[in-house]
Motif scaffolding. Structure first.
Motif, mmCIF file in Angstrom:
data_model
loop_
_atom_site.group_PDB
_atom_site.id
_atom_site.type_symbol
_atom_site.label_atom_id
_atom_site.label_comp_id
_atom_site.label_asym_id
_atom_site.label_seq_id
_atom_site.Cartn_x
_atom_site.Cartn_y
_atom_site.Cartn_z
ATOM 1 N N GLU A 1 1.347 70.071 56.812
ATOM 2 C CA GLU A 1 2.311 69.700 57.846
ATOM 3 C C GLU A 1 2.231 68.204 58.133
ATOM 4 O OE1 GLU A 1 3.475 70.974 62.436
ATOM 5 O OE2 GLU A 1 1.819 71.954 61.376
ATOM 6 N N GLY A 2 3.385 67.592 58.356
ATOM 7 C CA GLY A 2 3.420 66.173 58.681
ATOM 8 C C GLY A 2 3.604 65.275 57.479
ATOM 9 N N MET A 3 3.828 65.868 56.294
ATOM 10 C CA MET A 3 4.023 65.084 55.078
ATOM 11 C C MET A 3 5.440 65.289 54.541
ATOM 12 S SD MET A 3 1.331 63.316 54.109
ATOM 13 C CE MET A 3 -0.388 63.186 54.653
ATOM 14 N N THR A 4 5.967 64.258 53.906
ATOM 15 C CA THR A 4 7.266 64.311 53.241
ATOM 16 C C THR A 4 7.050 64.109 51.750
ATOM 17 O OG1 THR A 4 8.446 63.449 55.173
ATOM 18 C CG2 THR A 4 9.522 63.206 53.036
ATOM 19 N N ALA A 5 7.751 64.885 50.914
ATOM 20 C CA ALA A 5 7.621 64.779 49.462
ATOM 21 C C ALA A 5 8.946 64.347 48.849
ATOM 22 C CB ALA A 5 7.188 66.119 48.865
ATOM 23 N N VAL A 6 8.868 63.428 47.878
ATOM 24 C CA VAL A 6 10.037 62.947 47.159
ATOM 25 C C VAL A 6 9.797 63.156 45.667
ATOM 26 C CG1 VAL A 6 11.456 60.928 46.601
ATOM 27 C CG2 VAL A 6 10.546 61.204 48.918
ATOM 28 N N LYS A 7 10.712 63.829 44.984
ATOM 29 C CA LYS A 7 10.571 64.077 43.550
ATOM 30 C C LYS A 7 10.696 62.757 42.791
ATOM 31 C CE LYS A 7 12.629 67.745 41.997
ATOM 32 N NZ LYS A 7 13.712 68.656 41.507
ATOM 33 N N ILE A 8 9.755 62.524 41.865
ATOM 34 C CA ILE A 8 9.761 61.260 41.115
ATOM 35 C C ILE A 8 9.723 61.536 39.614
ATOM 36 C CG2 ILE A 8 8.654 59.977 42.987
ATOM 37 C CD1 ILE A 8 6.018 60.131 41.386
ATOM 38 N N LYS A 9 9.993 60.490 38.836
ATOM 39 C CA LYS A 9 9.915 60.565 37.377
ATOM 40 C C LYS A 9 8.467 60.358 36.944
ATOM 41 C CE LYS A 9 12.735 57.192 37.697
ATOM 42 N NZ LYS A 9 13.631 56.031 37.499
ATOM 43 N N PRO A 10 8.100 60.848 35.752
ATOM 44 C CA PRO A 10 8.888 61.613 34.789
ATOM 45 C C PRO A 10 8.616 63.099 34.918
ATOM 46 C CG PRO A 10 6.886 60.874 33.741
ATOM 47 C CD PRO A 10 6.834 60.376 35.172
ATOM 48 N N LEU A 11 9.377 63.899 34.171
ATOM 49 C CA LEU A 11 9.130 65.337 34.058
ATOM 50 C C LEU A 11 8.091 65.534 32.958
ATOM 51 C CD1 LEU A 11 10.029 68.167 35.005
ATOM 52 C CD2 LEU A 11 11.796 68.099 33.238
ATOM 53 N N LEU A 12 6.992 66.214 33.269
ATOM 54 C CA LEU A 12 5.874 66.315 32.336
ATOM 55 C C LEU A 12 5.603 67.752 31.916
ATOM 56 C CD1 LEU A 12 3.334 63.924 34.105
ATOM 57 C CD2 LEU A 12 4.793 63.386 32.168
ATOM 58 N N ARG A 13 4.945 67.914 30.772
ATOM 59 C CA ARG A 13 4.484 69.229 30.356
ATOM 60 C C ARG A 13 3.185 69.077 29.574
ATOM 61 N NH1 ARG A 13 4.993 71.390 25.252
ATOM 62 N NH2 ARG A 13 6.055 70.114 23.689
ATOM 63 N N PHE A 14 2.432 70.165 29.524
ATOM 64 C CA PHE A 14 1.200 70.207 28.754
ATOM 65 C C PHE A 14 1.496 70.622 27.309
ATOM 66 C CE2 PHE A 14 -0.775 70.519 32.937
ATOM 67 C CZ PHE A 14 -1.956 69.800 32.768
ATOM 68 N N ALA A 15 0.595 70.227 26.415
ATOM 69 C CA ALA A 15 0.685 70.637 25.017
ATOM 70 C C ALA A 15 -0.711 70.955 24.507
ATOM 71 C CB ALA A 15 1.320 69.536 24.173
ATOM 72 N N VAL A 16 -0.798 71.913 23.586
ATOM 73 C CA VAL A 16 -2.067 72.224 22.922
ATOM 74 C C VAL A 16 -2.097 71.459 21.602
ATOM 75 C CG1 VAL A 16 -3.507 74.008 21.877
ATOM 76 C CG2 VAL A 16 -2.214 74.500 23.970
ATOM 77 N N VAL A 17 -3.154 70.689 21.394
ATOM 78 C CA VAL A 17 -3.235 69.863 20.189
ATOM 79 C C VAL A 17 -4.610 69.986 19.552
ATOM 80 C CG1 VAL A 17 -1.523 68.181 20.966
ATOM 81 C CG2 VAL A 17 -3.932 67.839 21.544
ATOM 82 N N GLY A 18 -4.629 69.806 18.251
ATOM 83 C CA GLY A 18 -5.874 69.746 17.490
ATOM 84 C C GLY A 18 -5.701 68.745 16.370
ATOM 85 N N SER A 19 -6.790 68.258 15.829
ATOM 86 C CA SER A 19 -6.675 67.266 14.759
ATOM 87 C C SER A 19 -6.178 67.922 13.480
ATOM 88 C CB SER A 19 -8.026 66.597 14.509
ATOM 89 O OG SER A 19 -8.900 67.483 13.832
ATOM 90 N N ALA A 20 -5.515 67.114 12.650
ATOM 91 C CA ALA A 20 -5.023 67.627 11.365
ATOM 92 C C ALA A 20 -6.182 68.165 10.531
ATOM 93 C CB ALA A 20 -4.278 66.520 10.626
ATOM 94 N N ARG A 21 -7.324 67.499 10.587
ATOM 95 C CA ARG A 21 -8.474 67.932 9.799
ATOM 96 C C ARG A 21 -9.064 69.236 10.357
ATOM 97 N NH1 ARG A 21 -12.487 63.064 8.418
ATOM 98 N NH2 ARG A 21 -13.358 64.782 7.182
ATOM 99 N N TYR A 22 -8.964 69.429 11.667
ATOM 100 C CA TYR A 22 -9.415 70.692 12.265
ATOM 101 C C TYR A 22 -8.623 71.852 11.663
ATOM 102 C CZ TYR A 22 -10.160 74.363 15.781
ATOM 103 O OH TYR A 22 -10.446 75.554 16.408
ATOM 104 N N PHE A 23 -7.314 71.659 11.537
ATOM 105 C CA PHE A 23 -6.479 72.743 11.033
ATOM 106 C C PHE A 23 -6.582 72.917 9.519
ATOM 107 C CE2 PHE A 23 -4.231 72.237 15.156
ATOM 108 C CZ PHE A 23 -4.371 73.549 15.582
ATOM 109 N N GLU A 24 -7.249 71.996 8.843
ATOM 110 C CA GLU A 24 -7.552 72.228 7.434
ATOM 111 C C GLU A 24 -8.612 73.314 7.284
ATOM 112 O OE1 GLU A 24 -8.721 68.513 5.795
ATOM 113 O OE2 GLU A 24 -6.723 67.601 5.939
#
Length: 294
Positions: free
Chosen positions: A153-176
């Motif tokens: 309570e007592g706070m104001t929120a303003v939507k800001i840039k950018p729109l973000l998302r998570f990704a699952v990543v691994g090294s190319a050599r890991y996937f070898e």
């Protein structure tokens, strides 16, 4: 009232709000010893102890709490009156302190800082990036950045840039050496880097497809609270990392990292700038909001 009286009251107000001479000194741009001297002078002049000090803490006495409750609105009015002078300037003037999570601060500010400062040459912008949970009021910030708009309570929120998302990543050599991950269930057969908050509490990997949401809690041997370290660990073939896509994008582009589960990508997340709801907003903060908002 003498200028020295007002200076001592301002020193007390800062220390009382922060419950810390060090943080109050940082806010006011003076030394902690100077603030201690000013508060001691004030206590000697009024003949009442206002603060209880130990080597580890600063607490208000009953008299100090009463004084602070009446001073804070008065100093707020003074600050508003001074800031109102911005209407007679070409650009906003003064300091704006922003707290932002370290994991997202570069994405928020990298394309904003230069034009913002160029348009407002008298603006002093202070950005403190940390993933530690921060109370922006107690620590003297004008605003903070966070995921989601659920605020106290007592706070104001303003939507800001950018729109973000998570990704699952691994090294190319890991996937070898390991099969490609095709569904969140496949993650149980891989080494996954655990995401934790600075407090040590874990947070799950979240995926979404056709309205179905799945949460996966890694049990790998490595736990990290920094996305840059997570990317480095993935590049070093330690295992799979769940990071902001923006963090991993350069390495995906050059082929060092491979994104998996793209069709199960985590939901997009909006960031919000939040600040205390107040009667008068400083021109500097208003300029920052306009630069960041969607």
């Amino acid at each position: 009232m003498r200028a020295t009286d007002l200076s001592e009251l301002a020193a007390f107000d800062a220390v009382a709000r922060h419950r810390s001479f060090r943080r109050a000194a940082e806010e006011r741009g003076v030394t902690a010893s100077a603030l201690s001297h000013a508060v001691s002078n004030l206590e000697a002049r009024v003949g009442i102890r206002l603060l209880n000090r130990t080597t580890r803490s600063v607490n208000l006495t009953d008299a100090g709490a009463m004084l602070l409750s009446q001073l804070s609105p008065a100093f707020g009015d003074i600050g508003s009156a001074v800031d109102a002078l911005n209407q007679f300037r070409d650009t906003p003037f003064g300091k704006v302190r922003i707290n932002a999570p370290n994991s997202v601060a570069p994405f928020v500010f990298r394309s904003v800082m230069a034009p913002l400062m160029a348009r407002n040459p008298k603006l002093e912008l202070e950005i403190v990036a940390t993933d530690r949970l921060v109370d922006i009021v107690d620590e003297g910030f004008d605003a903070g950045i966070r995921l989601g708009e659920s605020l106290r309570e007592g706070m104001t929120a303003v939507k800001i840039k950018p729109l973000l998302r998570f990704a699952v990543v691994g090294s190319a050599r890991y996937f070898e050496r390991h099969p490609m991950v095709k569904s969140p269930e496949d993650l149980r057969n891989h080494v996954c880097i655990r995401n934790i908050y600075p407090s040590g509490a874990p947070y799950p990997w979240e995926f979404s497809q056709a309205g179905r949401i799945i949460e996966f809690e890694p049990t790998g041997p490595l736990s990290l609270d920094d996305h840059e370290l997570m990317v480095e660990a993935a590049l070093s073939e330690v295992g799979l990392a769940y990071v902001w896509e923006e963090r991993a994008r350069p390495h995906i582009a050059d082929g060092r990292l491979v994104e998996c589960l793209a069709s199960w990508s985590a939901p997009m997340e909006w960031l919000y700038l939040y600040y205390p709801t107040r009667k008068f907003m400083s021109a500097g903060l208003r300029a920052v909001i306009e630069a960041l908002r969607v």
